[in-house]
Design a protein around this motif. Structure first.
Motif, PDB file in Angstrom:
ATOM      1  N   VAL A 143       0.848  -1.191   0.000  1.00  0.00           N
ATOM      2  CA  VAL A 143       0.000   0.000   0.000  1.00  0.00           C
ATOM      3  C   VAL A 143       0.883   1.241   0.000  1.00  0.00           C
ATOM      4  O   VAL A 143       1.583   1.517   0.972  1.00  0.00           O
ATOM      5  N   ASP A 144       0.870   2.001  -1.083  1.00  0.00           N
ATOM      6  CA  ASP A 144       1.692   3.206  -1.137  1.00  0.00           C
ATOM      7  C   ASP A 144       0.937   4.437  -1.619  1.00  0.00           C
ATOM      8  O   ASP A 144       1.454   5.544  -1.588  1.00  0.00           O
ATOM      9  N   ASP A 145      -0.303   4.271  -2.063  1.00  0.00           N
ATOM     10  CA  ASP A 145      -1.090   5.436  -2.475  1.00  0.00           C
ATOM     11  C   ASP A 145      -2.569   5.060  -2.458  1.00  0.00           C
ATOM     12  O   ASP A 145      -2.953   3.926  -2.184  1.00  0.00           O
ATOM     13  N   HIS A 146      -3.418   6.035  -2.783  1.00  0.00           N
ATOM     14  CA  HIS A 146      -4.862   5.816  -2.740  1.00  0.00           C
ATOM     15  C   HIS A 146      -5.305   4.774  -3.764  1.00  0.00           C
ATOM     16  O   HIS A 146      -6.231   3.986  -3.519  1.00  0.00           O
ATOM     17  N   ASP A 147      -4.660   4.759  -4.927  1.00  0.00           N
ATOM     18  CA  ASP A 147      -5.031   3.787  -5.948  1.00  0.00           C
ATOM     19  C   ASP A 147      -4.809   2.361  -5.453  1.00  0.00           C
ATOM     20  O   ASP A 147      -5.579   1.448  -5.777  1.00  0.00           O
ATOM     21  N   ALA A 148      -3.745   2.178  -4.654  1.00  0.00           N
ATOM     22  CA  ALA A 148      -3.475   0.846  -4.114  1.00  0.00           C
ATOM     23  C   ALA A 148      -4.587   0.422  -3.157  1.00  0.00           C
ATOM     24  O   ALA A 148      -4.978  -0.744  -3.110  1.00  0.00           O
ATOM     25  N   LEU A 149      -5.097   1.372  -2.381  1.00  0.00           N
ATOM     26  CA  LEU A 149      -6.192   1.062  -1.470  1.00  0.00           C
ATOM     27  C   LEU A 149      -7.441   0.642  -2.233  1.00  0.00           C
ATOM     28  O   LEU A 149      -8.162  -0.266  -1.808  1.00  0.00           O
ATOM     29  N   GLU A 150      -7.709   1.309  -3.350  1.00  0.00           N
ATOM     30  CA  GLU A 150      -8.902   0.982  -4.129  1.00  0.00           C
ATOM     31  C   GLU A 150      -8.858  -0.438  -4.666  1.00  0.00           C
ATOM     32  O   GLU A 150      -9.901  -1.057  -4.885  1.00  0.00           O
ATOM     33  N   SER A 151      -7.667  -0.981  -4.844  1.00  0.00           N
ATOM     34  CA  SER A 151      -7.545  -2.323  -5.410  1.00  0.00           C
ATOM     35  C   SER A 151      -7.626  -3.422  -4.352  1.00  0.00           C
ATOM     36  O   SER A 151      -7.688  -4.599  -4.695  1.00  0.00           O
ATOM     37  N   LEU A 152      -7.644  -3.045  -3.069  1.00  0.00           N
ATOM     38  CA  LEU A 152      -7.684  -4.049  -2.003  1.00  0.00           C
ATOM     39  C   LEU A 152      -9.062  -4.676  -1.903  1.00  0.00           C
ATOM     40  O   LEU A 152     -10.086  -4.012  -2.117  1.00  0.00           O
ATOM     41  N   ASP A 153      -9.094  -5.961  -1.543  1.00  0.00           N
ATOM     42  CA  ASP A 153     -10.388  -6.566  -1.249  1.00  0.00           C
ATOM     43  C   ASP A 153     -10.889  -6.036   0.095  1.00  0.00           C
ATOM     44  O   ASP A 153     -10.128  -5.466   0.886  1.00  0.00           O
ATOM     45  N   THR A 154     -12.165  -6.206   0.366  1.00  0.00           N
ATOM     46  CA  THR A 154     -12.792  -5.591   1.528  1.00  0.00           C
ATOM     47  C   THR A 154     -12.191  -6.087   2.841  1.00  0.00           C
ATOM     48  O   THR A 154     -11.997  -5.305   3.782  1.00  0.00           O
ATOM     49  N   ASP A 155     -11.902  -7.373   2.940  1.00  0.00           N
ATOM     50  CA  ASP A 155     -11.331  -7.922   4.175  1.00  0.00           C
ATOM     51  C   ASP A 155      -9.986  -7.280   4.483  1.00  0.00           C
ATOM     52  O   ASP A 155      -9.716  -6.887   5.627  1.00  0.00           O
TER      53      ASP A 155
END
Length: 310
Positions: A143-155
């Motif tokens: 995780v290094d930016d907001h785009d990386a967060l958007e790609s994470l699964d919900t868990d």
């Protein structure tokens, strides 16, 4: 206390989970079992670092008393409390109706005065563990930016948020404790320097109105109209709403703020994961681990040089 009972008690002490604590029944002083020997069990109190031997002979005296009748927890003397706590680890004693009694059906290693290693951690230790879990998760998720967060699964995103929240809460508590200690060491306008930063004693003034009678008397004395300061009191409005048919939207503008609320933390799962990380670190005690150690030392050297140059 016969040899079999003594050996069994020593075995239960030796089998305690690393980091687990025991509590004295009345004073609730935390202590840990340090070592066991043929004639003693040595404990160390967490609140004073005092080490104390608990002698087999004294356990025998306590054992004889319990042969005939139980002993109420409320009747325990301070010097007897640690003996009573350790004895409840045995498979021959239990706590029933607020009394220590002999019980041949007791389960060895279980005691109402036993605190698990996870629960026995101090606030700084909990912060350390939560920060370690968060750092590992950040590295694992990349995780290094907001785009990386958007790609994470919900868990994964939920775990990321919960751990970040736990670290923030723990850091706030540790910071408050350190702040109180620093205030004892800082003089007016004095600065203290550490390796990673500088702090200074600062005074901030906060105002709050005196009681209504005092304020209104001061205004009257100076000929200032009361109407200049009188206004609507939200707390009094709430009372009016609760006892009349006045509608809320007639007197309040309402804004809705949507946020994420952490409503639960699985501390057992966190601690289990932490133990897994600890086991993996232990496995690095080979050539690969030595290489990692060299890399870390090199990084520390570079940081030291940067700090010195700065």
């Amino acid at each position: 206390m016969n040899d079999a009972d003594w050996d069994e008690l020593r075995s239960q002490c030796a089998a305690l989970e690393s980091g687990a604590q025991l509590l004295t029944p009345l004073s609730e002083r935390p202590f840990r079992v340090q070592t066991t020997a043929e004639d003693r069990i040595v404990v160390r109190f967490a609140d004073s670092t005092e080490e104390r031997p608990l002698w087999r002979e004294q356990f025998g005296v306590f054992d004889e008393r319990l042969e005939d009748q139980g002993m109420a927890v409320d009747d325990l003397q301070p010097g007897v409390e640690p003996y009573a706590t350790v004895l409840t680890l045995s498979d021959s004693y239990a706590v029933a109706d607020d009394a220590i009694v002999r019980d041949d059906d007791a389960t060895g290693g279980e005691s109402p005065f036993l605190v698990s290693a996870a629960d026995a951690r101090t606030p700084p230790e909990r912060l350390h563990d939560d920060a370690l879990l968060l750092a590992h998760l950040v590295e694992y998720l990349n995780v290094d930016d907001h785009d990386a967060l958007e790609s994470l699964d919900t868990d994964a995103l939920t775990d990321y948020y919960v751990l970040a929240s736990d670290v923030q809460r723990g850091a706030d508590g540790v910071r408050a404790t350190a702040r109180d200690e620093l205030l004892e060491r800082l003089g007016p306008d004095q600065e203290l320097h550490g390796r990673f930063g500088t702090v200074r004693r600062t005074t901030r003034t906060r105002r709050r109105p005196k009681d209504d009678e005092t304020v209104l008397a001061a205004l009257d004395e100076r000929g200032i109209p009361r109407e200049w300061v009188l206004g609507v009191d939200p707390d009094k409005l709430d009372v009016v709403l609760s006892v009349t048919d006045l509608e809320e939207d007639a007197v309040f503008d309402t804004d809705e703020d949507v946020y994420v609320q952490k409503i639960g933390v699985d501390e057992d799962e966190k601690y289990s994961r932490l133990q897994g990380l600890a086991d993996r670190i232990d496995e690095l005690a080979d050539a690969e681990g030595e290489a990692l150690t060299d890399d870390l030392e090199a990084l520390e050297d570079r940081l030291e040089e940067a700090l010195t140059a700065g």
